[in-house]
Design an enzyme around this catalytic site. Structure first.
Site, PDB file in Angstrom:
ATOM      1  N   SER A 168      -4.663  13.552  -0.076  1.00  0.00           N
ATOM      2  CA  SER A 168      -3.566  13.516  -1.033  1.00  0.00           C
ATOM      3  C   SER A 168      -2.216  13.446  -0.302  1.00  0.00           C
ATOM      4  O   SER A 168      -1.969  12.519   0.456  1.00  0.00           O
ATOM      5  CB  SER A 168      -3.665  14.711  -1.981  1.00  0.00           C
ATOM      6  OG  SER A 168      -2.855  14.561  -3.117  1.00  0.00           O
ATOM      7  N   ASP A 205      -8.038   8.277 -10.686  1.00  0.00           N
ATOM      8  CA  ASP A 205      -6.986   8.935  -9.915  1.00  0.00           C
ATOM      9  C   ASP A 205      -5.694   8.155 -10.095  1.00  0.00           C
ATOM     10  O   ASP A 205      -5.676   6.926  -9.934  1.00  0.00           O
ATOM     11  CB  ASP A 205      -7.383   8.969  -8.436  1.00  0.00           C
ATOM     12  CG  ASP A 205      -6.413   9.734  -7.552  1.00  0.00           C
ATOM     13  OD1 ASP A 205      -5.424  10.291  -8.070  1.00  0.00           O
ATOM     14  OD2 ASP A 205      -6.661   9.781  -6.331  1.00  0.00           O
ATOM     15  N   HIS A 210      -9.445  12.408  -8.559  1.00  0.00           N
ATOM     16  CA  HIS A 210      -8.660  12.971  -7.462  1.00  0.00           C
ATOM     17  C   HIS A 210      -9.242  14.315  -7.011  1.00  0.00           C
ATOM     18  O   HIS A 210      -9.656  15.147  -7.832  1.00  0.00           O
ATOM     19  CB  HIS A 210      -7.213  13.175  -7.899  1.00  0.00           C
ATOM     20  CG  HIS A 210      -6.306  13.553  -6.789  1.00  0.00           C
ATOM     21  ND1 HIS A 210      -5.806  12.637  -5.898  1.00  0.00           N
ATOM     22  CD2 HIS A 210      -5.810  14.757  -6.406  1.00  0.00           C
ATOM     23  CE1 HIS A 210      -5.037  13.258  -5.018  1.00  0.00           C
ATOM     24  NE2 HIS A 210      -5.027  14.542  -5.297  1.00  0.00           N
TER      25      HIS A 210
END
Length: 318
Positions: free
Chosen positions: A166, A260, A290
């Protein structure tokens, strides 16, 4: 922008979102920074990763004081037991606002064990107290320290890479860009559902604006805290997708998930790397969302993805 197809959300993943440990997480943007950090720590610091040979917490000299790092040594292989290990500088996720060494502990153990690499996890400074470029500077500091201390750490200086999830994936990409520009060779960059641009109008942002674990509003909240009024949202070290060229970057393994908001920018980055003749392995998981690596023990497809990703990294480092 090129993009990829999205399948139905994996049923096991959907069940975890509905009934598992992340089911009742409030939206990140609905909380204060302090509350969000507490919630993130409670939700993601309880996992147990595999055992490793040794773990050591250290503090290294950084640009604004000490940078805490946690080092994971894997079990040495039965053959060539005395050879130096490859290494990965690992940056945790959390939108540059959340995350700790503990919240990344299980992932670091997985990478160390499965890849057979020393993993150096970086407790970089967080926004909004320390906006961009503080996190990039701390990650870069960890890379330089690892290279300088490679002998004492038992690391092969020619097999050092960067990795992250991320926001940490975006930091890894930024460090890889800086390394290229400073003619410092890296073995690999491992970008797992990375944040690479501030454009909140991509196809995946429109499709998954209200996604449970990371929404469009969450990402706006994170970006607003990461970049202060003096920062440039187009700076490639903040948004690597904005780099003029990706030619000469280190080989990449990039993971994206169908469900995501960050999918489109990850796909675009993989495409740009390939177009720049950078060796790139793009692992796309149409039915996952995600943060899937943190749910590898609870979602079988995520567990398979973990194995595929780490195998690709292992092969690249060998």
């Amino acid at each position: 922008m090129d993009d990829v197809a999205t399948d139905e959300l994996d049923p096991e993943f959907a069940a975890v979102l509905r009934d598992g440990r992340v089911a009742d997480l409030p939206p990140w943007h609905s909380m204060s920074v302090a509350e969000a950090r507490r919630v993130e720590d409670e939700a993601f610091s309880a996992g147990d990763g595999p055992p490793v040979e040794r773990v050591d917490d250290r503090r290294i000299d950084g640009p604004a004081g000490d940078v805490p790092v946690r080092i994971y040594w894997p079990e040495p292989p039965s053959e060539n037991a005395g050879d130096p290990f490859p290494a990965l500088i690992f940056c945790h996720g959390g939108g540059w606002v959340l995350g700790t060494l503990d919240s990344a502990d299980d992932l670091c153990r997985e990478f160390a064990t499965r890849v057979g690499a020393v993993v150096i996890s970086v407790d970089y400074r967080l926004a909004p107290e320390h906006p961009f470029p503080a996190a990039v500077e701390d990650a870069w500091t960890a890379l330089e320290w690892t290279r300088d201390e490679s002998d004492s750490l038992g690391i092969d200086p020619d097999r050092i890479g960067v990795a992250g999830t991320s926001a940490g994936g975006g930091l890894a990409a930024a460090v890889a860009l800086r390394a290229r520009d400073r003619e410092l060779s890296l073995a690999i960059q491992v970008l797992c559902y990375p944040i690479l641009d501030r454009n909140l109008e991509t196809p995946s942002y429109r499709e998954h604006a209200d996604a449970q674990l990371l929404s469009r509003a969450d990402m706006a909240w994170f970006w607003d805290r990461y970049l202060d009024e003096t920062a440039d949202a187009g700076d490639p070290l903040a948004a690597p997708l904005r780099a003029d060229s990706l030619a000469g970057c280190p080989p990449a393994v990039i993971a994206t998930a169908g469900h995501d908001v960050l999918r489109s920018e990850g796909v675009a980055y993989a495409d740009r790397l390939q177009s720049a003749s950078v060796e790139t392995r793009h692992c796309h998981y149409p039915s996952l969302a995600h943060g899937f690596l943190s749910l590898a023990d609870e979602v079988s497809r995520a567990g398979t993805a973990m194995g595929e990703l780490t195998s690709a990294v292992e092969k690249a480092l060998l």
